[in-house]
Design a protein around this motif. Structure first.
Motif, PDB file in Angstrom:
ATOM      1  N   ASN A 145       9.367  68.118  70.125  1.00 18.59           N
ATOM      2  CA  ASN A 145       8.181  67.785  69.335  1.00 18.59           C
ATOM      3  C   ASN A 145       7.620  66.416  69.680  1.00 18.59           C
ATOM      4  N   ASP A 177      14.669  65.156  68.330  1.00 13.43           N
ATOM      5  CA  ASP A 177      13.698  66.217  68.582  1.00 13.43           C
ATOM      6  C   ASP A 177      12.727  65.806  69.695  1.00 13.43           C
ATOM      7  N   LEU A 178      13.225  65.860  70.917  1.00 14.26           N
ATOM      8  CA  LEU A 178      12.401  65.452  72.064  1.00 14.26           C
ATOM      9  C   LEU A 178      11.285  66.454  72.329  1.00 14.26           C
ATOM     10  N   THR A 216      20.269  69.973  68.486  1.00 16.16           N
ATOM     11  CA  THR A 216      21.154  69.217  69.371  1.00 16.16           C
ATOM     12  C   THR A 216      20.571  67.840  69.668  1.00 16.16           C
ATOM     13  N   ALA A 227      14.964  79.256  74.014  1.00 12.47           N
ATOM     14  CA  ALA A 227      14.235  80.360  73.375  1.00 12.47           C
ATOM     15  C   ALA A 227      14.790  80.570  71.977  1.00 12.47           C
ATOM     16  N   LEU A 228      15.355  79.515  71.418  1.00 10.36           N
ATOM     17  CA  LEU A 228      16.060  79.637  70.139  1.00 10.36           C
ATOM     18  C   LEU A 228      15.168  79.253  68.968  1.00 10.36           C
ATOM     19  N   ARG A 234      12.181  62.470  87.014  1.00  6.89           N
ATOM     20  CA  ARG A 234      13.277  63.371  86.648  1.00  6.89           C
ATOM     21  C   ARG A 234      12.764  64.500  85.758  1.00  6.89           C
ATOM     22  N   VAL A 235      13.396  65.665  85.885  1.00  8.76           N
ATOM     23  CA  VAL A 235      12.969  66.833  85.112  1.00  8.76           C
ATOM     24  C   VAL A 235      13.854  66.963  83.872  1.00  8.76           C
ATOM     25  N   MET A 236      13.227  67.034  82.711  1.00 12.19           N
ATOM     26  CA  MET A 236      13.968  67.255  81.463  1.00 12.19           C
ATOM     27  C   MET A 236      13.770  68.709  81.063  1.00 12.19           C
ATOM     28  N   SER A 237      14.863  69.451  81.047  1.00 11.38           N
ATOM     29  CA  SER A 237      14.754  70.869  80.729  1.00 11.38           C
ATOM     30  C   SER A 237      15.237  71.142  79.314  1.00 11.38           C
ATOM     31  N   LEU A 238      14.308  71.491  78.471  1.00  8.86           N
ATOM     32  CA  LEU A 238      14.627  71.888  77.090  1.00  8.86           C
ATOM     33  C   LEU A 238      14.013  73.253  76.848  1.00  8.86           C
ATOM     34  N   MET A 293       9.536  63.455  83.636  1.00  7.50           N
ATOM     35  CA  MET A 293       9.454  62.151  83.010  1.00  7.50           C
ATOM     36  C   MET A 293       8.772  61.155  83.963  1.00  7.50           C
TER      37      MET A 293
END
Lengths: 464, 464
Positions: free
Chosen positions: A187, A184-185, A181, A175-176, A168-172, A164
């Motif tokens: 997309n 929809d960050l 949840t 593999a689903l 900071r690292v956003m981990s999304l 970001m």
């Protein structure tokens, strides 16, 4: 800035002066400007550290991966470019789950090569695949020639990792196939062209490699006939059409004139030439019968034969070897070389609903010629998606901006879009301001301010 | 508030007191609380006017359409509910473009009925389809039983119209398959559960109606065997598997005990029962041959026969009539009635990567029983998506919250999700706070504040 970057990344990974030349112009040569420096992080941690420093110091940062974009989105005169080209690790391939985890700097063609030994494909394919990288593909939500069957980038990305604006690292990295949840960050980041964060890695969907392709170059009687043929092929094959690409007579003419070894597809020049490809995995389609015929090819031949009888098709050649298939694809994939040259150019990337393509094409050509009777045009496109790259060579460069407006406005009049698969960057920003819903523009600005309050990420592009 | 609403909507469209009873509890009966009023706008303009007043006055607004959600996302004790149930117009169906434009209050089953005469389907299907409405489907990014082939809601929505927190209307009603004009606000609104705006209409994708279905109830030897069968069926049919649903022995037991007329699928009780359905459009699959056999059914029978020989399958019944097919589906669609009852319940909606389902199931059951040896569990799920509704009936209600944590945590440990298709609402907010990437949580809060600065839209839900 340079010293701080050198401390973070090591001196060899911070380029200045003439070393920045590869990042001082875009692929088209239309956007020029040397950056102050190019930072080449080798890991997500590196990207995070660079962004933390940028955030603290207010440096403006433009992320780049393959630099093959066509809209000037990766140019940063006098500013800092963050190049992801060193982050080229395929982290993991899980054949059973049919997913690959890759870094943003992986070249698209390298990914194709990495998954092939598993009998799998990553289906995104376009002309620049030998140098385009995953990061840019995601940043622009790239399309390409197989969208009809597999979808655009968004449909192929299961998860992302992004740095970001504040580092900071956003981990999304999911593999689903189903994951609800919250907002929809994923997309939101895809297609944001580096304006909201820097995508450093992604989990991508893989597919079984088609065991047979049936490929043809087809001369259709008209655009309407071409669209009728598409529906017939889709229904006959249960959606096995992977590509349905349109090249008018003038495209063929330019291809033969400009590309060494290029050949006419037919004895006679036709106005509506199509590259049609079906692909299949199942043995019922792909296993040759006792007569040696592959059912998928037989199906294509039968459909084309019927369409010829019905007058939808004027001529057709079905590829009888992989070499012939490659030759058909090379004609289509040469589009960038054929389109871009020294002359003034208005390149567009519009889409309209499928059922409106013929009327749109008729009207836009009429309008452009009424405005500039000396203009010439050239079309190539993903007809199956309603996505056309309609290019105009104006009689005088000064007429270009108005011609662009005429094309974009006409597309939107037909319920279409002024940017189907290339994104906004710099070149579509005017169209976005003029044609995008104003409430949506406000929402874009509000989200940009919320996630990048200092406005340091790819400033001046994408967001109106 | 009431008077102002009556002035905007007319007195009959503002409900108070006992008239609000249908909105005072959710479908599960777990979430209770009478709203102060229910506003029933009849048009997008009405919604816009209500939201403009809400914004000016700081009224908190919870949008509701079918009220069939399972997470308490549509309950608003003492506050204002905005019900979209009057907005039930199918605005347009365009068969050639295969799109429908519908209002948010259209009941899902009504949409199915409206497109059927065109030989088309809208492929979203789930148990509540007789009362669930399009608005809620979009707000929760609903999944269902055909996601395997057609995708979740996001994959089926081409465009949306939404009223923002301040009452302005954002129109993104595209019918395009490719549209890259800036940030992906469409997908941001989908699944946002009314926290960022109120979706009032949408453009939806339609598909040709399968001309043949091949449907079977299958007893697999194990979960591993079931997943191996799925891969075989996908590869043999080129991805024609539309549903691959899992019902364990205990589900069958409960179905027979609770639903009048319900029958055992097999003479013997099996542990891994599957509902498998393939669908096809193309004549090569759907046209009966000289022997009267439909190729798609023959393919399913052959695959099941081979799997029986190989020990993957223990027993199987292929539906030989539409009535038999409906009976198989009724068993699966009874899941909500079978699952929810008077006893204390921990209902979950988790997903894990396909290749991890068997290990996950083993471990989560072990852990739950170790914590509460008196607990009973019940599973039903979309196995083909890795999406399981794993329900636990604790021996004592007080153990419920910890059991929920055990299930959610274990799913996430396996690279899975604590919310696959039902969304967050109230019931998953704790899991979201505990398990979602904290940087992503911050981004969600920042976006919420940017688009709904007064925090009036569905407050206290979805956003941590």
């Amino acid at each position: 800035m340079i010293e701080q970057l050198q401390a973070i990344l090591g001196t060899p990974n911070v380029l200045t002066g003439t070393d920045t030349a590869p990042w001082a112009r875009d692929w088209t040569g239309k956007y020029l400007g040397a950056p102050a420096a190019v930072a080449r992080p080798g890991s997500t941690e590196d990207v995070s550290a660079v962004m933390a420093a940028a955030h603290a110091n207010g440096w403006r940062v433009t992320p780049v991966s393959g630099n093959t974009g066509l809209n000037g989105g990766a140019i940063a005169p006098g500013e800092l470019i963050l190049s992801l080209d060193r982050m080229r690790t395929v982290r993991d391939i899980r054949p059973a789950a049919r997913v690959a985890e890759v870094e943003a700097g992986v070249v698209l063609a390298d990914l194709h090569g990495a998954v092939a030994p598993h009998g799998l494909i990553f289906p995104m394919t376009f002309g620049a695949q030998g140098s385009a990288r995953i990061g840019g593909m995601i940043a622009t939500n790239a399309g390409g020639s197989n969208v009809l069957r597999y979808g655009s980038t968004r449909a192929l990305v299961l998860g992302i990792e992004a740095v970001m604006a504040d580092g900071r690292v956003m981990s999304l990295m999911s593999a689903l196939h189903k994951d609800n949840t919250g907002l929809d960050l994923k997309n939101l980041m895809i297609g944001s062209e580096g304006a909201l964060g820097i995508v450093t890695a992604a989990t991508l969907k893989l597919f079984p490699k088609p065991q047979a392709y049936a490929t043809a170059t087809v001369a259709a009687a008209s655009l309407e006939a071409a669209l009728a043929l598409l529906t017939r092929l889709q229904d006959a094959s249960d959606g096995a059409v992977e590509a349905f690409e349109y090249m008018p007579g003038r495209y063929i003419e330019r291809h033969v004139a400009r590309v060494a070894g290029a050949r006419e597809p037919f004895d006679t020049r036709h106005e509506v030439n199509l590259l049609v490809e079906l692909g299949a995995v199942a043995p019922r389609d792909t296993a040759a019968g006792p007569d040696g015929r592959v059912p998928l090819s037989a199906l294509l031949e039968e459909q084309l034969g019927a369409a010829l009888e019905d007058g939808l098709v004027q001529d057709a050649v079905v590829a009888s070897s992989e070499a012939q298939r490659r030759q058909m694809w090379e004609r289509r994939e040469a589009s960038a070389e054929i389109t871009f040259g020294p002359e003034p150019i208005v390149d567009t990337d519009i889409s309209v609903p499928l059922d409106r393509v013929p009327d749109f094409m008729g009207l836009v050509q009429t309008r452009v010629l009424a405005f500039d009777p000396g203009a010439r045009d050239l079309v190539v496109g993903h007809l199956g998606d309603g996505n056309l790259h309609y290019t105009v060579y104006p009689s005088d460069e000064s007429l270009g901006p108005r011609i662009r407006e005429i094309v974009d406005d006409t597309a939107v009049e037909f319920g279409g879009s002024f940017s189907a698969e290339h994104g906004i960057g710099l070149s579509k920003l005017g169209a976005l301001r003029r044609l995008k819903d104003p409430v949506a523009q406000d929402a874009m600005r509000a989200i940009k301010a919320a996630l990048d309050p200092k406005g340091i990420l790819n400033p001046g592009k994408t967001i109106p």
